[in-house]
Scaffold this motif. Structure first.
Motif, PDB file in Angstrom:
ATOM      1  N   PHE A   1       8.541 -22.034   2.959  1.00 25.23           N
ATOM      2  CA  PHE A   1       7.606 -22.919   2.273  1.00 25.23           C
ATOM      3  C   PHE A   1       6.841 -22.161   1.183  1.00 25.23           C
ATOM      4  N   PHE A   2       6.321 -20.981   1.523  1.00 26.32           N
ATOM      5  CA  PHE A   2       5.519 -20.243   0.541  1.00 26.32           C
ATOM      6  C   PHE A   2       6.378 -19.644  -0.569  1.00 26.32           C
ATOM      7  N   VAL A   3       7.615 -19.311  -0.282  1.00 28.68           N
ATOM      8  CA  VAL A   3       8.514 -18.872  -1.351  1.00 28.68           C
ATOM      9  C   VAL A   3       8.809 -20.043  -2.283  1.00 28.68           C
ATOM     10  N   LEU A   4       8.969 -21.224  -1.703  1.00 23.21           N
ATOM     11  CA  LEU A   4       9.185 -22.426  -2.514  1.00 23.21           C
ATOM     12  C   LEU A   4       7.983 -22.692  -3.416  1.00 23.21           C
ATOM     13  N   VAL A   5       6.765 -22.503  -2.885  1.00 21.04           N
ATOM     14  CA  VAL A   5       5.556 -22.651  -3.697  1.00 21.04           C
ATOM     15  C   VAL A   5       5.549 -21.604  -4.807  1.00 21.04           C
ATOM     16  N   ALA A   6       5.922 -20.368  -4.473  1.00 20.10           N
ATOM     17  CA  ALA A   6       5.973 -19.292  -5.473  1.00 20.10           C
ATOM     18  C   ALA A   6       6.894 -19.663  -6.629  1.00 20.10           C
ATOM     19  N   MET A   7       8.001 -20.339  -6.312  1.00 21.53           N
ATOM     20  CA  MET A   7       8.944 -20.769  -7.351  1.00 21.53           C
ATOM     21  C   MET A   7       8.322 -21.726  -8.342  1.00 21.53           C
ATOM     22  N   GLN A   8       7.311 -22.460  -7.912  1.00 18.18           N
ATOM     23  CA  GLN A   8       6.670 -23.430  -8.796  1.00 18.18           C
ATOM     24  C   GLN A   8       5.728 -22.753  -9.795  1.00 18.18           C
ATOM     25  N   PHE A   9       5.486 -21.454  -9.570  1.00 19.07           N
ATOM     26  CA  PHE A   9       4.699 -20.674 -10.518  1.00 19.07           C
ATOM     27  C   PHE A   9       5.574 -19.762 -11.371  1.00 19.07           C
ATOM     28  N   HIS A  10       6.716 -19.343 -10.807  1.00 26.23           N
ATOM     29  CA  HIS A  10       7.657 -18.515 -11.573  1.00 26.23           C
ATOM     30  C   HIS A  10       9.045 -18.697 -10.973  1.00 26.23           C
ATOM     31  N   GLN A  11       9.984 -19.165 -11.793  1.00 28.39           N
ATOM     32  CA  GLN A  11      11.321 -19.500 -11.299  1.00 28.39           C
ATOM     33  C   GLN A  11      12.026 -18.330 -10.632  1.00 28.39           C
ATOM     34  N   SER A  12      11.713 -17.110 -11.067  1.00 29.50           N
ATOM     35  CA  SER A  12      12.415 -15.941 -10.536  1.00 29.50           C
ATOM     36  C   SER A  12      12.198 -15.759  -9.038  1.00 29.50           C
ATOM     37  N   ALA A  13      11.167 -16.396  -8.481  1.00 26.81           N
ATOM     38  CA  ALA A  13      10.884 -16.262  -7.041  1.00 26.81           C
ATOM     39  C   ALA A  13      12.005 -16.832  -6.180  1.00 26.81           C
ATOM     40  N   VAL A  14      12.944 -17.538  -6.772  1.00 22.60           N
ATOM     41  CA  VAL A  14      14.076 -18.074  -6.011  1.00 22.60           C
ATOM     42  C   VAL A  14      14.874 -16.937  -5.353  1.00 22.60           C
TER      43      VAL A  14
ATOM     44  N   MET B   1      20.725  -1.666 -16.538  1.00 21.68           N
ATOM     45  CA  MET B   1      20.105  -2.780 -17.267  1.00 21.68           C
ATOM     46  C   MET B   1      18.615  -2.794 -16.940  1.00 21.68           C
ATOM     47  N   SER B   2      17.778  -2.467 -17.920  1.00 27.14           N
ATOM     48  CA  SER B   2      16.345  -2.301 -17.652  1.00 27.14           C
ATOM     49  C   SER B   2      15.652  -3.606 -17.280  1.00 27.14           C
ATOM     50  N   SER B   3      16.183  -4.736 -17.751  1.00 31.99           N
ATOM     51  CA  SER B   3      15.520  -6.011 -17.506  1.00 31.99           C
ATOM     52  C   SER B   3      15.503  -6.397 -16.037  1.00 31.99           C
ATOM     53  N   ILE B   4      16.320  -5.734 -15.217  1.00 30.86           N
ATOM     54  CA  ILE B   4      16.340  -6.040 -13.785  1.00 30.86           C
ATOM     55  C   ILE B   4      15.005  -5.688 -13.135  1.00 30.86           C
ATOM     56  N   THR B   5      14.244  -4.814 -13.773  1.00 37.41           N
ATOM     57  CA  THR B   5      12.947  -4.418 -13.217  1.00 37.41           C
ATOM     58  C   THR B   5      11.901  -5.527 -13.329  1.00 37.41           C
ATOM     59  N   ARG B   6      12.218  -6.608 -14.016  1.00 32.90           N
ATOM     60  CA  ARG B   6      11.252  -7.704 -14.145  1.00 32.90           C
ATOM     61  C   ARG B   6      11.003  -8.408 -12.810  1.00 32.90           C
ATOM     62  N   ILE B   7      11.900  -8.230 -11.852  1.00 34.21           N
ATOM     63  CA  ILE B   7      11.641  -8.782 -10.513  1.00 34.21           C
ATOM     64  C   ILE B   7      11.129  -7.697  -9.559  1.00 34.21           C
ATOM     65  N   GLN B   8      10.943  -6.503 -10.097  1.00 35.26           N
ATOM     66  CA  GLN B   8      10.503  -5.374  -9.274  1.00 35.26           C
ATOM     67  C   GLN B   8       9.104  -5.580  -8.716  1.00 35.26           C
ATOM     68  N   MET B   9       8.254  -6.292  -9.452  1.00 39.50           N
ATOM     69  CA  MET B   9       6.859  -6.430  -9.042  1.00 39.50           C
ATOM     70  C   MET B   9       6.699  -7.160  -7.709  1.00 39.50           C
ATOM     71  N   TYR B  10       7.685  -7.973  -7.326  1.00 38.25           N
ATOM     72  CA  TYR B  10       7.610  -8.651  -6.034  1.00 38.25           C
ATOM     73  C   TYR B  10       7.609  -7.650  -4.869  1.00 38.25           C
ATOM     74  N   PHE B  11       8.228  -6.497  -5.091  1.00 38.33           N
ATOM     75  CA  PHE B  11       8.375  -5.507  -4.025  1.00 38.33           C
ATOM     76  C   PHE B  11       7.499  -4.273  -4.237  1.00 38.33           C
ATOM     77  N   ASP B  12       7.208  -3.985  -5.489  1.00 44.88           N
ATOM     78  CA  ASP B  12       6.423  -2.784  -5.797  1.00 44.88           C
ATOM     79  C   ASP B  12       5.024  -2.857  -5.184  1.00 44.88           C
ATOM     80  N   ILE B  13       4.487  -4.053  -5.042  1.00 42.78           N
ATOM     81  CA  ILE B  13       3.147  -4.215  -4.494  1.00 42.78           C
ATOM     82  C   ILE B  13       3.053  -3.667  -3.073  1.00 42.78           C
TER      83      ILE B  13
END
Length: 358
Positions: free
Chosen positions: A152-165, A272-284
């Motif tokens: 549920f909360f991942v689904l909510v996260a998707m509504q703020f940023h599509q990459s959360a899928v 590919m450096s752009s892959i790090t754009r989803i890194q922040m989900y885990f770096d925290i």
């Protein structure tokens, strides 16, 4: 000015490490004030401000419905900055307070601030920052085996940023299941395959094309790659976690597994450096995993030199002293690099709403 403020908050964290709950909350109050009062601070501030005004006159800007809604219901842009800052610091405080032993909270604060790609960058990446906060909450429920609320909360996260899928499958890692040596070898094997496979880039580009956002395709097709130096530096954090994983238990294990994806993505950025754009989900999760791993090794006591098992002795020295020292140096170097790179010059000067108004 920005350095004085940030290092003062770090210092406050160490000064209050033995205080009661109200004393230990002071650094987070300071972080909230810093965040909520900012004005034209960060690379995306003006862009978000302009889009906010466009929405107010009836435009449709974002593909993310809940973030679009947040813009519409906020009476002013500064109000939205205030609310998102409150949510940001409150969730981080909640995470640290519930997971960290009292005496190690100051270390979490240090990592959170000294890494510009944690505290500062999340101030700029508003949409993904909010999505990340919902992922943190989702992980909490996954650890309690409430998988319905995780989804549920991942689904909510998707509504703020599509990459959360991409976060849905990580329910398999947001748990305390043992990560023994066979999984370590499997991890290394998969990493080696991803680093060497010919069609790695095309796979990422195909995934990016599935999102309804032209920016995703731009990032996937820009051809930029991380340097070998940056890859090796990121590999040190990954090595530190991997070497310790077979010994870890409980929440230390869970957060370490999740954090491991951050340096792993940084290593893969050599392709590919752009892959790090989803890194922040885990770096925290570095603010929990790294101090707890350090604590785990510290509690073992001093390394006893055993000449009959010299390899094991060297490994223990690496885990307890060498790698933590290298990670500290790398964090300090990244902080210096960040504030000497003109790409991030919008972070160099801290401005508040009292210095100007938009």
């Amino acid at each position: 000015m920005v350095h004085v403020i940030l290092f003062s908050i770090i210092g406050l964290g160490f000064l209050t490490r033995k205080s009661g709950k109200w004393g230990q909350a002071l650094p987070f109050v300071a972080l909230f004030i810093f965040s909520a009062l900012r004005y034209n601070f960060g690379n995306d501030y003006v862009s978000y401000y302009n889009k906010f005004n466009l929405i107010k006159i009836g435009g449709e800007v974002f593909k993310d419905p809940l973030f679009e809604w947040l813009n519409r219901v906020s009476p002013s842009f500064q109000f939205m900055i205030f609310i998102t800052s409150l949510a940001y610091i409150a969730v981080i405080y909640w995470l640290i307070k519930k997971e960290m032993p009292k005496e190690y909270i100051c270390l979490s604060i240090f990592i959170f601030i000294i890494s510009p790609y944690l505290f500062l960058m999340n101030l700029s990446s508003l949409r993904q920052c909010i999505a990340m906060l919902f992922f943190i909450v989702a992980v909490h429920f996954s650890s309690k085996k409430n998988y319905l609320l995780y989804f549920f909360f991942v689904l909510v996260a998707m509504q703020f940023h599509q990459s959360a899928v991409i976060l849905f499958p990580f329910v398999f890692f947001a748990n305390e299941r043992k990560f023994d040596k066979k999984y370590v070898f499997a991890y290394l094997a998969v990493l080696a395959v991803l680093l060497t496979m010919d069609n790695f880039t095309s796979i990422i580009q195909n995934i990016a094309s599935g999102f309804d956002d032209k920016n995703y395709l731009y990032y996937a097709n820009n051809g930029i790659k991380n340097s070998l130096r940056a890859t090796l530096l990121s590999g040190i954090s990954a090595l530190y976690v991997v070497l310790n994983l077979p010994e870890l238990k409980g929440k230390t294990l869970m957060y370490s597994k999740l954090y491991l994806f951050s340096p792993t993505l940084a290593v893969l950025a050599v392709r590919m450096s752009s892959i790090t754009r989803i890194q922040m989900y885990f770096d925290i999760f570095a603010i929990i995993a790294l101090p707890l791993i350090f604590k785990h090794n510290l509690e073992k006591g001093k390394v006893e030199i055993d000449r009959t098992q010299i390899g094991k002795t060297i490994l223990e020295i690496l885990k307890r002293y060498v790698l933590p020292a290298l990670i500290l140096i790398i964090y300090l170097l990244r902080y210096y690099s960040f504030f000497t790179n003109v790409l991030w010059e919008e972070f160099f000067v801290y401005r508040t709403i009292f210095s100007a108004g938009m």
